[in-house]
Design a protein around this motif. Structure first.
Motif, mmCIF file in Angstrom:
data_model
loop_
_atom_site.group_PDB
_atom_site.id
_atom_site.type_symbol
_atom_site.label_atom_id
_atom_site.label_comp_id
_atom_site.label_asym_id
_atom_site.label_seq_id
_atom_site.Cartn_x
_atom_site.Cartn_y
_atom_site.Cartn_z
ATOM 1 N N HIS A 146 17.366 49.252 23.611
ATOM 2 C CA HIS A 146 16.918 48.443 24.722
ATOM 3 C C HIS A 146 16.843 46.862 24.374
ATOM 4 O O HIS A 146 17.426 45.781 24.532
ATOM 5 C CB HIS A 146 16.344 48.790 26.151
ATOM 6 C CG HIS A 146 15.907 47.609 26.864
ATOM 7 N ND1 HIS A 146 16.788 47.239 27.924
ATOM 8 C CD2 HIS A 146 14.843 46.792 26.883
ATOM 9 C CE1 HIS A 146 16.436 46.378 28.492
ATOM 10 N NE2 HIS A 146 15.101 46.128 28.063
ATOM 11 N N THR A 147 15.507 46.940 23.517
ATOM 12 C CA THR A 147 15.029 45.642 23.101
ATOM 13 C C THR A 147 15.943 44.978 22.144
ATOM 14 O O THR A 147 16.026 43.970 22.035
ATOM 15 C CB THR A 147 13.674 45.802 22.286
ATOM 16 O OG1 THR A 147 12.802 46.535 23.326
ATOM 17 C CG2 THR A 147 13.089 44.665 21.706
ATOM 18 N N THR A 162 19.892 50.763 31.711
ATOM 19 C CA THR A 162 18.375 50.652 31.701
ATOM 20 C C THR A 162 17.554 51.302 32.624
ATOM 21 O O THR A 162 16.699 52.224 32.360
ATOM 22 C CB THR A 162 17.836 49.368 31.309
ATOM 23 O OG1 THR A 162 18.690 48.861 29.835
ATOM 24 C CG2 THR A 162 16.435 49.531 30.793
ATOM 25 N N ARG A 166 15.153 54.542 32.360
ATOM 26 C CA ARG A 166 13.561 54.289 32.891
ATOM 27 C C ARG A 166 13.616 55.263 33.768
ATOM 28 O O ARG A 166 12.482 56.028 33.737
ATOM 29 C CB ARG A 166 13.511 52.869 33.255
ATOM 30 C CG ARG A 166 12.133 52.631 33.733
ATOM 31 C CD ARG A 166 12.012 51.065 34.171
ATOM 32 N NE ARG A 166 10.440 50.917 34.292
ATOM 33 C CZ ARG A 166 9.805 50.643 35.280
ATOM 34 N NH1 ARG A 166 10.325 51.328 36.356
ATOM 35 N NH2 ARG A 166 8.345 50.558 35.399
ATOM 36 N N THR A 192 7.926 49.624 28.568
ATOM 37 C CA THR A 192 8.528 48.538 27.955
ATOM 38 C C THR A 192 9.786 47.963 28.551
ATOM 39 O O THR A 192 10.416 47.196 28.217
ATOM 40 C CB THR A 192 8.877 48.874 26.396
ATOM 41 O OG1 THR A 192 9.981 49.802 26.575
ATOM 42 C CG2 THR A 192 7.661 49.377 25.657
ATOM 43 N N LEU A 193 10.236 48.902 29.593
ATOM 44 C CA LEU A 193 11.505 48.599 30.010
ATOM 45 C C LEU A 193 11.492 48.058 31.462
ATOM 46 O O LEU A 193 10.694 48.037 32.443
ATOM 47 C CB LEU A 193 12.381 49.873 30.628
ATOM 48 C CG LEU A 193 12.584 50.971 29.382
ATOM 49 C CD1 LEU A 193 13.155 52.325 29.481
ATOM 50 C CD2 LEU A 193 13.493 50.087 28.340
ATOM 51 N N PRO A 194 12.360 47.116 31.757
ATOM 52 C CA PRO A 194 12.447 46.147 32.827
ATOM 53 C C PRO A 194 12.490 47.141 34.138
ATOM 54 O O PRO A 194 13.318 47.929 34.270
ATOM 55 C CB PRO A 194 13.627 45.193 32.950
ATOM 56 C CG PRO A 194 14.328 45.863 31.981
ATOM 57 C CD PRO A 194 13.799 46.604 30.936
ATOM 58 N N GLU A 196 14.187 46.921 36.948
ATOM 59 C CA GLU A 196 15.169 46.279 37.887
ATOM 60 C C GLU A 196 15.521 47.447 39.035
ATOM 61 O O GLU A 196 16.069 46.855 39.937
ATOM 62 C CB GLU A 196 16.353 45.889 37.199
ATOM 63 C CG GLU A 196 16.983 47.119 36.269
ATOM 64 C CD GLU A 196 16.873 46.947 35.073
ATOM 65 O OE1 GLU A 196 17.690 46.776 34.144
ATOM 66 O OE2 GLU A 196 15.546 47.364 34.591
#
Length: 205
Positions: A146-147, A162, A166, A192-194, A196
């Motif tokens: 993802h990063t 993502t 998550r 570390t993951l948004p 959303e």
């Protein structure tokens, strides 16, 4: 499980990782052209069902059963997915991490660091095998992919958003907590993951 807890890799392991990454580049890996298959090896969904039945964790007999009943089946289960990837992307390098033999002197975090570096530096597409979310290594690879902005696909080659990754990690962490396994790497990946999309009730935050 202590063998699957992330920690700082040794300088010797990092040096060997540099050599291995250089060798992969010799075979044609370039920035963004690698297809990476992320698959559980020492853990996974079957492990979550198997582990609570074990009463002798850490003994030689335990490790022998782990290899016979979890590791070997995980490796065999990854084979068809890797073959399909090599058919679909015949002109691009396909990396199968299950094929790396044990490296003398490496602990589990050394493997994690090596493969996440591979993903960060070279993977343009990462394909996640079924049950990936129960694996420490796969969780770290998902966060790294993802990063790095890699394309994320599930085992059926459908896009893996993502937010969905998550959610899967959060639910898997709850399952591992319930059976007494370390979920810290999964929780770290989630962090570390948004966010959303809202997490399910009671999920990791």
């Amino acid at each position: 499980m202590s063998e699957d807890t992330p920690s700082s890799p040794s300088r010797t392991a990092d040096g060997l990782a540099d050599v291995l990454l250089g060798f992969v580049r010799c075979l044609g890996a370039e920035d963004g052209n690698v297809i990476y298959v992320s698959a559980p090896i020492t853990t996974g969904r079957d492990f979550a069902a198997w582990y609570p039945e074990q009463t002798d964790q850490g003994t030689p007999a335990y490790w022998a059963r782990l290899r016979a009943e979890i590791i070997t089946p995980n490796i065999e289960r990854a084979r068809p997915l890797v073959r399909e990837c090599r058919t679909r992307w015949a002109g691009r390098p396909v990396i199968d991490p299950t094929m790396l033999e044990d490296v003398a002197g490496w602990a589990q975090p050394d493997y994690h660091r090596f493969w996440t570096r591979m993903v960060e530096q070279h993977a343009g597409t990462v394909v996640f095998s079924e049950g990936w979310q129960f694996s420490t290594g796969c969780a770290l690879e998902f966060a790294a992919a993802h990063t790095a902005g890699a394309e994320l696909l599930d085992h059926a080659f459908a896009p893996l958003p993502t937010a969905e990754g998550r959610r899967l990690l959060a639910e898997a962490a709850q399952t591992l907590d319930a059976i007494g396994c370390d979920s810290s790497a999964l929780r770290a990946a989630v962090a570390t993951l948004p966010a959303e999309a809202p997490l399910t009730a009671g999920a990791v935050r």
